[in-house]
Design an enzyme around this catalytic site. Structure first.
Site, short mmCIF file in Angstrom:
data_model
loop_
_atom_site.label_atom_id
_atom_site.label_comp_id
_atom_site.label_asym_id
_atom_site.label_seq_id
_atom_site.Cartn_x
_atom_site.Cartn_y
_atom_site.Cartn_z
N ALA A 68 43.95 29.45 -37.53
CA ALA A 68 45.17 30.25 -37.38
C ALA A 68 45.27 31.21 -38.56
CB ALA A 68 46.38 29.33 -37.35
N GLY A 107 42.52 25.94 -36.11
CA GLY A 107 42.65 26.54 -34.79
C GLY A 107 41.32 27.02 -34.25
N GLU A 110 39.87 24.15 -32.68
CA GLU A 110 40.66 23.82 -31.49
C GLU A 110 40.30 24.74 -30.32
OE1 GLU A 110 44.39 23.88 -33.80
OE2 GLU A 110 44.83 21.98 -32.82
N GLU A 130 43.99 21.32 -41.52
CA GLU A 130 45.43 21.63 -41.54
C GLU A 130 46.19 20.76 -42.53
OE1 GLU A 130 43.55 21.50 -38.91
OE2 GLU A 130 44.13 23.05 -37.46
N1 CAA Z 1 44.13 32.92 -42.31
C1 CAA Z 1 44.33 34.02 -43.06
N2 CAA Z 1 43.51 34.39 -44.07
C2 CAA Z 1 42.46 33.58 -44.33
C3 CAA Z 1 42.20 32.42 -43.59
C4 CAA Z 1 43.08 32.09 -42.54
N3 CAA Z 1 42.90 31.02 -41.77
N4 CAA Z 1 41.09 31.84 -44.09
C5 CAA Z 1 40.67 32.62 -45.09
N5 CAA Z 1 41.50 33.67 -45.24
C6 CAA Z 1 41.37 34.78 -46.18
C7 CAA Z 1 41.48 34.34 -47.62
O1 CAA Z 1 42.82 34.32 -48.06
C8 CAA Z 1 40.68 35.41 -48.33
O2 CAA Z 1 41.50 36.55 -48.44
P1 CAA Z 1 41.35 37.55 -49.67
O3 CAA Z 1 39.94 38.03 -49.65
O4 CAA Z 1 42.39 38.57 -49.42
O5 CAA Z 1 41.64 36.69 -50.90
C9 CAA Z 1 39.57 35.74 -47.34
O6 CAA Z 1 40.05 35.27 -46.06
C10 CAA Z 1 38.25 35.04 -47.62
O7 CAA Z 1 38.49 33.66 -47.82
P2 CAA Z 1 37.72 32.83 -48.93
O8 CAA Z 1 37.73 33.59 -50.22
O9 CAA Z 1 38.29 31.45 -48.92
O10 CAA Z 1 36.24 32.88 -48.34
P3 CAA Z 1 35.12 31.77 -48.27
O11 CAA Z 1 33.98 32.40 -47.59
O12 CAA Z 1 34.95 31.15 -49.61
O13 CAA Z 1 35.71 30.60 -47.32
C11 CAA Z 1 36.78 29.67 -45.39
C12 CAA Z 1 35.98 30.86 -45.98
C13 CAA Z 1 35.94 28.40 -45.44
C14 CAA Z 1 37.16 30.01 -43.99
C15 CAA Z 1 38.04 29.45 -46.27
O14 CAA Z 1 38.71 30.68 -46.42
C16 CAA Z 1 39.02 28.47 -45.70
O15 CAA Z 1 38.87 27.28 -45.87
N6 CAA Z 1 40.06 28.99 -45.02
C17 CAA Z 1 41.15 28.18 -44.52
C18 CAA Z 1 40.77 27.50 -43.26
C19 CAA Z 1 41.94 26.73 -42.72
O16 CAA Z 1 42.61 26.00 -43.42
N7 CAA Z 1 42.17 26.88 -41.42
C20 CAA Z 1 43.21 26.18 -40.78
C21 CAA Z 1 44.34 27.10 -40.61
S1 CAA Z 1 45.72 26.21 -39.99
C22 CAA Z 1 45.52 26.17 -38.34
O17 CAA Z 1 44.55 26.61 -37.80
C23 CAA Z 1 46.73 25.57 -37.70
C24 CAA Z 1 46.69 25.34 -36.25
O18 CAA Z 1 46.08 24.43 -35.78
C25 CAA Z 1 47.51 26.15 -35.39
#
Ligand code: CAA
Ligand code: NAI
Length: 706
Positions: A68, A107, A110, A130
């Protein structure tokens, strides 16, 4: 191959009879509103299009999907919701295949779980993280995953938030197929064609049967709940995850989804979610220091530490663990042997725990050397000084470094409090001098304060950030002042705790109130762990310059005079009769405190846990505001990350200044003004706090100002 119309965030391309939907929302293809709309529309058009026999989902760029869009949390939701999109995918009458490269998280996974078949490329990482954001998988993950892989494995993934690699995903039957390929589109098309030719039809994850053995699954859910009672104190979302999985076991799919939605929205609304999401973005923002935008780091291969005590050895281990070569310098052979022993002890500890073997230790130590001769630092790219906390000692070391180090070598000090400008000015190359303030134990603690003196070159600062990346530390840029960000604030709230102790609260009550708030330890436990002698030496050093009118609590001095320095001497504020892990309250300490109150003419009064917290946090927040106001911290979020990673501040509260925003800045200011009535010298509202309250805004507004 022909191109179809699509919304820009989801590209839709027909390859023969397979419609490829490419999620395209850089950098991680997060499922923002445009992507959700695009997916919904594309699935509908595929359903209506007789030329489409199957749908293939892939991600553009490096990743399938990072989940998400975290930036949308807390804002007004926009249709369609992710659960609606996911349902649409699963309900597709035509087979849907997900080909996962890079990550499929939250997500993103998912969405893949709603697809009818899943293929993972080598190097793929899958997970439901999450929980790390104070949430639960809110798009059917809590209902589909247990049906697919059973309650135990599903709970493990959802409660830890860990990523599994492609092979483990196959073993768990989270995916159906691995592809030793680096092109998700090609591998996905091949797999989809194979499925079509074998007449594989729609196969919905909701119909999977892994929850079949009900009593066993229930046992596993109960076990997880029991474990949680010990582990995730104070957290909401892990409990909600367990309840959602229980619903998957007890209720039909649709009802389970409703329960998941209810629990998800409850988590979404919680301050814990706001705190954890703040921490997620703040951890990324701290990396963006001004110098890292304008300068390239210098190469770092060969590192040296001067001093092999607590910190020098820990820093050496941290650098060795990052694959760097390390030389240690000490002042005499005995100290050098001890320093080497300090390093070896860490690896021996790992061997004892079965996490390393002798060959592994030998391979690591092959990159380590120890010497008494500064000449051996001639080729070092970076030298970190960690000798006694004494300006003359440090300047003497830097003089040697200035003499022997090659041009361009970065010269760093691990000082906790001393003026790095004065160290820099004592050498002929101040532009190469920087502070690298590691925290103890340096090979474990994540925080690295990068202390930026006036004359340092931008590329030296950039090098420090690059070093932090290599060492897997969380860097925070700090300006020069007494104690930088963390220890400067610590000094103030520690005084607030001492005042409360002298006024009537016991150290044990204060520690308890802070543990209940979420700190792993209270301030007096921390003092016992760190060792009272260090603070005592600092207090003696500063005695001459201390404001004689300021309140000074002498209880710590009374303990130190008795040689009670904490864990290492078997007693401090607590008694450690059975070693460092056994802490019991000490009646003699309470008697000393009583005597000190009498000496100071104080009639003790009682403190409630909430008053203890109010005073402690007000002191921390107020000094945090000063640190931002003076530009020592770039933004409030830098203070937050310092405290989360260096001082055990509960992550789910987002750091002290995020907590302040949630508590309400007008209330913080009112608290300070109330406390100032008794002690106006100590309780002086920070000008920044006053300004923010006057403007009706909060700390977070400064995190987003350019
Ligand atoms: N939403 C919005 N922005 C995100 C994002 C997300 N899910 N995941 C990463 N980003 C953004 C980061 O903030 C970062 O932005 P900036 O460059 O502006 O700082 C950019 O993407 C790159 O991220 P990283 O620097 O972390 O890059 P990476 O290559 O080291 O890692 C990643 C990539 C493994 C995807 C890591 O970003 C990560 O773990 N992201 C979070 C994943 C997460 O927690 N997803 C679950 C979301 S909750 C959900 O999905 C709820 C639901 O069920 C409805
Ligand atoms: P320590 O006393 O454990 O180690 C200091 C080491 O430096 C000793 O082994 C000593 O032999 C060596 N040394 C002294 N003079 C030397 C010289 N001229 N050349 C080479 N080696 C010399 O001290 P500790 O705790 O490791 O602290 C070191 C520095 O790190 C201090 O500046 C301290 O303020 C800072 N620091 C300490 C933290 C802690 O929790 N202990 C946390 C963060 C920073």
């Amino acid at each position: 191959m022909s191109r179809e119309t699509a919304l820009p965030s989801v590209e839709s391309t027909l390859h023969g009879n397979i419609l490829v939907l490419t999620l395209n929302n850089p950098p991680v293809n997060a499922l923002g509103v445009e992507v959700r709309r695009g997916l919904l529309a594309a699935i509908d058009s595929a359903t209506d299009n007789p030329a489409v026999a199957a749908i293939l989902l892939v991600g553009a760029g490096r990743h399938f999907c990072g989940g998400a869009d975290i930036r949308e949390f807390g804002k007004t939701p926009q249709a369609p919701t992710l659960p609606a999109v996911v349902k649409h995918i699963e309900d597709s009458p035509k087979p849907v295949v997900a080909a996962i490269q890079g990550v499929a998280l939250g997500g993103g996974l998912e969405v893949a779980l709603a697809a009818h078949y899943r293929l993972a490329l080598d190097g793929a990482r899958l997970g439901l993280p999450e929980v790390l954001l104070g949430l639960l998988p809110g798009a059917g993950g809590t209902q589909r995953l247990p049906r697919l892989i059973g309650a135990k494995a599903a709970l493990d993934l959802m409660l830890s938030g860990r990523h599994v690699n492609a092979r483990e995903a196959l073993e768990l039957q989270l995916v159906d197929r691995l592809a030793d390929a680096d092109d998700a589109l090609a591998a996905g098309l091949a797999y989809t064609r194979e499925l079509l030719s074998s007449q594989a039809g729609v196969r919905r994850t909701r119909d999977a049967r892994a929850l079949g053995d009900q009593p066993l699954q229930r046992e596993q859910i109960n076990a997880a709940r029991e474990q949680l009672a010990h582990k995730s104190k104070g957290l909401l979302s892990p409990h909600s995850i367990i309840r959602a999985v229980e619903a998957a076991l007890d209720q039909p799919f649709e009802q389970g989804l409703q329960e998941e939605r209810r629990l998800f929205l409850e988590c979404l609304d919680s301050p814990q979610r706001a705190g954890l999401v703040h921490a997620f973005f703040a951890e990324r923002e701290v990396l963006k220091a001004p110098e890292t935008r304008i300068a390239q780091p210098r190469p770092i291969e060969q590192v040296a530490v001067v001093g092999g005590g607590t910190m020098g050895a820990g820093i050496a281990v941290s650098a060795l663990d990052a694959g760097l070569r390390v030389t240690m310098i000490e002042r005499d052979q005995q100290a050098l042997d001890r320093g080497r022993g300090n390093v070896e002890k860490v690896y021996d500890g790992l061997i004892e725990k079965g996490r390393l073997d002798a060959a592994g230790k030998a391979a690591t130590l092959a990159r380590f050397s120890a010497s008494l001769d500064y000449q051996d630092l001639a080729q070092a790219d970076l030298v970190i000084e960690a000798v006694f906390e004494d300006m003359a000692a440090k300047q003497a070391v830097f003089k040697e470094l200035d003499r022997v180090c090659k041009p361009g070598a970065v010269l760093a000090s691990n000082t906790s409090y001393l003026d790095i400008n004065a160290i820099a000015d004592s050498v002929s190359r101040p532009a190469d001098v920087i502070g690298l303030h590691f925290f103890s134990p340096a090979n474990i603690m994540k925080l690295l304060e990068i202390v930026v003196p006036a004359k340092v070159a931008a590329d030296v600062v950039a090098t420090a950030f690059e070093l932090a990346r290599k060492l897997r530390k969380v860097p925070v840029r700090a300006g020069v002042c007494d104690g930088f960000i963390g220890n400067r604030i610590l000094a103030v709230y520690r005084q607030a705790a001492d005042h409360m102790m002298e006024d009537g609260a016991s150290p044990y009550q204060i520690d308890q109130a802070l543990r209940d708030f979420g700190f792993p330890m209270g301030p007096f436990q921390v003092a016992d762990l760190a060792g009272g002698d260090i603070g005592w030496a600092t207090r003696k050093r500063k005695a001459a310059t201390r404001d004689p009118a300021a309140r000074y609590v002498q209880i710590a001095d009374r303990l130190c005079e008795r040689g009670w320095f904490g864990q290492k001497t078997g007693r401090g504020y607590y008694l450690y009769a059975q070693g460092p892990r056994s802490a019991s309250q000490d009646p003699e300490v309470l008697a000393i405190i009583e005597a000190e109150r009498a000496r100071a003419g104080i009639t003790p009064r009682t403190f409630s846990p909430s008053e203890i917290l109010r005073r402690y946090m007000a002191a921390m927040i107020n000094e945090g505001a000063n640190v931002v106001h003076e530009g020592i911290a770039l933004r409030p979020l830098d203070v937050d990350i310092t405290f989360i990673h260096g001082y055990g501040f509960p992550r789910y509260r987002g750091g002290p200044l995020k907590y302040a925003d949630q508590y309400g800045l007008p209330q913080v200011l009112a608290d300070i003004r109330e406390f100032a009535e008794e002690d106006p010298r100590f309780w002086k509202p920070s000008p920044l706090l006053v300004e923010l309250v006057d403007r009706g805004t909060d700390f977070d507004s400064l995190n987003h100002a350019d």
